[in-house]
Design a protein around this motif. Structure first.
Motif, PDB file in Angstrom:
ATOM      1  N   GLY A 188     103.223 114.187  22.883  1.00  0.00           N
ATOM      2  CA  GLY A 188     103.983 113.016  22.444  1.00  0.00           C
ATOM      3  C   GLY A 188     104.359 112.109  23.599  1.00  0.00           C
ATOM      4  N   PHE A 189     104.732 112.707  24.747  1.00  0.00           N
ATOM      5  CA  PHE A 189     105.049 111.896  25.919  1.00  0.00           C
ATOM      6  C   PHE A 189     103.846 111.048  26.326  1.00  0.00           C
ATOM      7  CE2 PHE A 189     108.088 115.515  27.193  1.00  0.00           C
ATOM      8  CZ  PHE A 189     109.105 114.965  26.432  1.00  0.00           C
ATOM      9  N   LEU A 190     102.653 111.660  26.305  1.00  0.00           N
ATOM     10  CA  LEU A 190     101.440 110.933  26.699  1.00  0.00           C
ATOM     11  C   LEU A 190     101.099 109.830  25.698  1.00  0.00           C
ATOM     12  CD1 LEU A 190      99.335 114.013  27.836  1.00  0.00           C
ATOM     13  CD2 LEU A 190     100.187 112.195  29.317  1.00  0.00           C
ATOM     14  N   ARG A 191     101.314 110.093  24.420  1.00  0.00           N
ATOM     15  CA  ARG A 191     101.068 109.058  23.402  1.00  0.00           C
ATOM     16  C   ARG A 191     102.031 107.896  23.574  1.00  0.00           C
ATOM     17  NH1 ARG A 191     100.757 111.192  17.391  1.00  0.00           N
ATOM     18  NH2 ARG A 191     100.009 109.061  17.143  1.00  0.00           N
ATOM     19  N   ASN A 192     103.272 108.194  23.906  1.00  0.00           N
ATOM     20  CA  ASN A 192     104.286 107.143  23.997  1.00  0.00           C
ATOM     21  C   ASN A 192     104.050 106.191  25.164  1.00  0.00           C
ATOM     22  OD1 ASN A 192     105.611 108.108  21.747  1.00  0.00           O
ATOM     23  ND2 ASN A 192     107.056 109.363  22.907  1.00  0.00           N
ATOM     24  N   VAL A 193     103.282 106.625  26.148  1.00  0.00           N
ATOM     25  CA  VAL A 193     102.964 105.726  27.257  1.00  0.00           C
ATOM     26  C   VAL A 193     101.573 105.122  27.094  1.00  0.00           C
ATOM     27  CG1 VAL A 193     104.523 106.802  28.899  1.00  0.00           C
ATOM     28  CG2 VAL A 193     102.184 107.655  28.706  1.00  0.00           C
ATOM     29  N   GLY A 194     101.025 105.208  25.868  1.00  0.00           N
ATOM     30  CA  GLY A 194      99.777 104.509  25.556  1.00  0.00           C
ATOM     31  C   GLY A 194      98.513 105.207  25.996  1.00  0.00           C
ATOM     32  N   GLY A 210      96.288 102.372  36.405  1.00  0.00           N
ATOM     33  CA  GLY A 210      97.346 102.307  35.398  1.00  0.00           C
ATOM     34  C   GLY A 210      97.460 103.580  34.586  1.00  0.00           C
ATOM     35  N   GLU A 211      96.307 104.178  34.242  1.00  0.00           N
ATOM     36  CA  GLU A 211      96.323 105.426  33.484  1.00  0.00           C
ATOM     37  C   GLU A 211      96.944 106.552  34.286  1.00  0.00           C
ATOM     38  OE1 GLU A 211      92.323 104.676  30.719  1.00  0.00           O
ATOM     39  OE2 GLU A 211      92.167 105.654  32.677  1.00  0.00           O
ATOM     40  N   ALA A 212      96.576 106.659  35.556  1.00  0.00           N
ATOM     41  CA  ALA A 212      97.142 107.702  36.411  1.00  0.00           C
ATOM     42  C   ALA A 212      98.647 107.520  36.564  1.00  0.00           C
ATOM     43  CB  ALA A 212      96.453 107.686  37.776  1.00  0.00           C
ATOM     44  N   GLN A 213      99.094 106.272  36.673  1.00  0.00           N
ATOM     45  CA  GLN A 213     100.511 105.986  36.811  1.00  0.00           C
ATOM     46  C   GLN A 213     101.275 106.384  35.554  1.00  0.00           C
ATOM     47  OE1 GLN A 213     102.977 102.345  38.736  1.00  0.00           O
ATOM     48  NE2 GLN A 213     101.675 101.738  37.039  1.00  0.00           N
ATOM     49  N   ARG A 214     100.692 106.109  34.389  1.00  0.00           N
ATOM     50  CA  ARG A 214     101.375 106.446  33.136  1.00  0.00           C
ATOM     51  C   ARG A 214     101.391 107.956  32.894  1.00  0.00           C
ATOM     52  NH1 ARG A 214      98.643 101.744  31.521  1.00  0.00           N
ATOM     53  NH2 ARG A 214      97.118 102.819  30.219  1.00  0.00           N
ATOM     54  N   ILE A 215     100.370 108.672  33.377  1.00  0.00           N
ATOM     55  CA  ILE A 215     100.391 110.141  33.276  1.00  0.00           C
ATOM     56  C   ILE A 215     101.538 110.708  34.109  1.00  0.00           C
ATOM     57  CG2 ILE A 215      99.160 112.243  33.960  1.00  0.00           C
ATOM     58  CD1 ILE A 215      96.594 110.934  33.038  1.00  0.00           C
ATOM     59  N   TYR A 230     112.917 105.239  39.621  1.00  0.00           N
ATOM     60  CA  TYR A 230     111.487 105.124  39.315  1.00  0.00           C
ATOM     61  C   TYR A 230     111.031 103.698  39.634  1.00  0.00           C
ATOM     62  CZ  TYR A 230     112.028 109.461  36.676  1.00  0.00           C
ATOM     63  OH  TYR A 230     112.294 110.756  36.311  1.00  0.00           O
ATOM     64  N   ILE A 231     109.925 103.573  40.355  1.00  0.00           N
ATOM     65  CA  ILE A 231     109.345 102.266  40.670  1.00  0.00           C
ATOM     66  C   ILE A 231     107.920 102.240  40.125  1.00  0.00           C
ATOM     67  CG2 ILE A 231     108.739 100.644  42.500  1.00  0.00           C
ATOM     68  CD1 ILE A 231     110.852 101.937  44.245  1.00  0.00           C
ATOM     69  N   LEU A 232     107.627 101.304  39.227  1.00  0.00           N
ATOM     70  CA  LEU A 232     106.314 101.211  38.587  1.00  0.00           C
ATOM     71  C   LEU A 232     105.706  99.843  38.860  1.00  0.00           C
ATOM     72  CD1 LEU A 232     108.377 102.849  36.420  1.00  0.00           C
ATOM     73  CD2 LEU A 232     106.166 103.250  35.385  1.00  0.00           C
ATOM     74  N   ASP A 233     104.412  99.830  39.158  1.00  0.00           N
ATOM     75  CA  ASP A 233     103.697  98.593  39.459  1.00  0.00           C
ATOM     76  C   ASP A 233     102.803  98.219  38.276  1.00  0.00           C
ATOM     77  OD1 ASP A 233     102.483  96.440  40.603  1.00  0.00           O
ATOM     78  OD2 ASP A 233     101.206  97.585  41.966  1.00  0.00           O
ATOM     79  N   GLU A 234     103.240  97.270  37.491  1.00  0.00           N
ATOM     80  CA  GLU A 234     102.504  96.734  36.348  1.00  0.00           C
ATOM     81  C   GLU A 234     101.914  97.838  35.454  1.00  0.00           C
ATOM     82  OE1 GLU A 234     100.704  92.633  37.066  1.00  0.00           O
ATOM     83  OE2 GLU A 234     100.156  93.721  38.898  1.00  0.00           O
ATOM     84  N   PRO A 235     102.752  98.682  34.871  1.00  0.00           N
ATOM     85  CA  PRO A 235     102.246  99.776  34.028  1.00  0.00           C
ATOM     86  C   PRO A 235     101.628  99.307  32.718  1.00  0.00           C
ATOM     87  CG  PRO A 235     104.626  99.645  33.865  1.00  0.00           C
ATOM     88  CD  PRO A 235     104.225  98.678  34.946  1.00  0.00           C
ATOM     89  N   SER A 236     101.849  98.049  32.326  1.00  0.00           N
ATOM     90  CA  SER A 236     101.339  97.568  31.042  1.00  0.00           C
ATOM     91  C   SER A 236      99.899  97.070  31.114  1.00  0.00           C
ATOM     92  CB  SER A 236     102.230  96.431  30.520  1.00  0.00           C
ATOM     93  OG  SER A 236     102.131  95.294  31.365  1.00  0.00           O
TER      94      SER A 236
END
Length: 311
Positions: A188-194, A210-215, A230-236
């Motif tokens: 579910g966590f993985l689904r929620n981040v697309g 982006g995929e590695a960052q969302r994992i 948490y610092i994220l670089d353009e996760p969308s």
């Protein structure tokens, strides 16, 4: 061969290139082949011995050493065995990565690339109907249910559906309910981040940034840490709008746990959901930074997508 047809032997230090060229010249001279002859015109037998070795037949090689030519008679190892040995014995990560560029994965004849013994693959979950619905690859022998490798071949979305539909007896439920609950939670966590479209056996080296960052983000959500920045670089990037909404809900969930989340982003929906917005650019110095508290951010404010924002 003179002009570099054997590409792996044209990379590396100067001394190694000279050494490998001497090997090629020795083999070509022994078989009466010109180094200038195009590789595609070489005979099949010569190509085989060039690639796989002379099988014990000694060849005389001439090498320039200490100001004079020295002759060495030995069997030719072959280009492919040489590269395989170098990859296995080298302690240099750079060398091993360089050689990997010339390798192709090949499934094992015994296990079909599943890397498990038949006894392990015989352990199944689900019944015959489950096999028909979810199995992606035909397996021998035909057994009802899915093996662990069959499950790994599923996408995250299908895997979550598979585990949600498993039926257990009361005795089985006492053993399996907790592991299944934990598995579904992580899926579910993985689904929620697309990331629902990824298969569980996807190699990490084939993932986009982006995929590695969302994992990694999904892993942190599962850890349930508090007080983390948490610092994220353009996760969308690359996300469908539907999945983007899931990602935003996930980020808000991290914030609500008591963490700080900074996102460098150009996406308008992400910027408008931020608690604070720091607009960078387009000018320099005091003309390039605008600080907004979200409660004061007017709905009519024009979002400049070329200027990244941090929340």
């Amino acid at each position: 061969m003179e002009q570099g047809a054997i590409l792996p032997w044209r990379r590396g230090g100067k001394r190694m290139i000279v050494y490998y060229k001497g090997l090629l010249k020795g083999v070509a001279t022994h078989f009466g082949i010109s180094m200038e002859k195009p590789y595609k015109e070489l005979g099949e037998d010569f190509r085989r011995q060039l690639m796989h070795g002379t099988d014990g037949t000694e060849i005389t090689f001439n090498f320039w050493k200490a100001g004079k030519i020295s002759k060495i008679a030995k069997a030719f190892e072959g280009i492919i065995p040489n590269l395989e040995r170098l990859h296995a014995e080298s302690d240099s990560e750079f060398t091993r990565n360089r050689l990997k560029a010339f390798m192709n994965p090949s499934p094992c004849d015994a296990c079909g690339g599943r890397r498990l013994k038949p006894e392990i693959l015989a352990v199944r979950l689900g019944g015959a109907q489950t096999s028909d619905r979810f199995r992606k690859v035909d397996t021998t022998p035909k057994l009802p249910g899915l093996s662990i490798m069959d499950v790994c071949a599923l996408s995250i979305d299908h895997a979550e559906t598979f585990f949600s539909e498993l039926k257990f007896t009361d005795f089985q439920a006492r053993i399996a309910s907790e592991p299944v609950r934990e598995i579904r939670s992580r899926l579910g966590f993985l689904r929620n981040v697309g990331l629902g479209y990824l298969t569980l056996d996807r190699e990490s080296g084939t993932l986009s940034g982006g995929e590695a960052q969302r994992i990694r983000l999904a892993t942190q959500i599962g850890a349930g840490l508090v007080g983390v920045l948490y610092i994220l670089d353009e996760p969308s990037i690359g996300l469908h709008q539907r999945d983007n909404e899931r990602l935003l809900q996930t980020l808000e969930g991290l914030r609500d746990l008591g963490n700080s989340v900074l996102v460098v982003e150009h996406d308008e929906d992400t910027i408008r959901r931020a608690d604070y917005v720091l607009d960078l650019g387009p000018g320099a110095g005091t003309h390039g930074v605008i600080w907004w508290r979200q409660a004061r951010l007017p709905r009519s404010w024009e979002i400049h997508v070329r200027s990244p924002a941090v929340i």
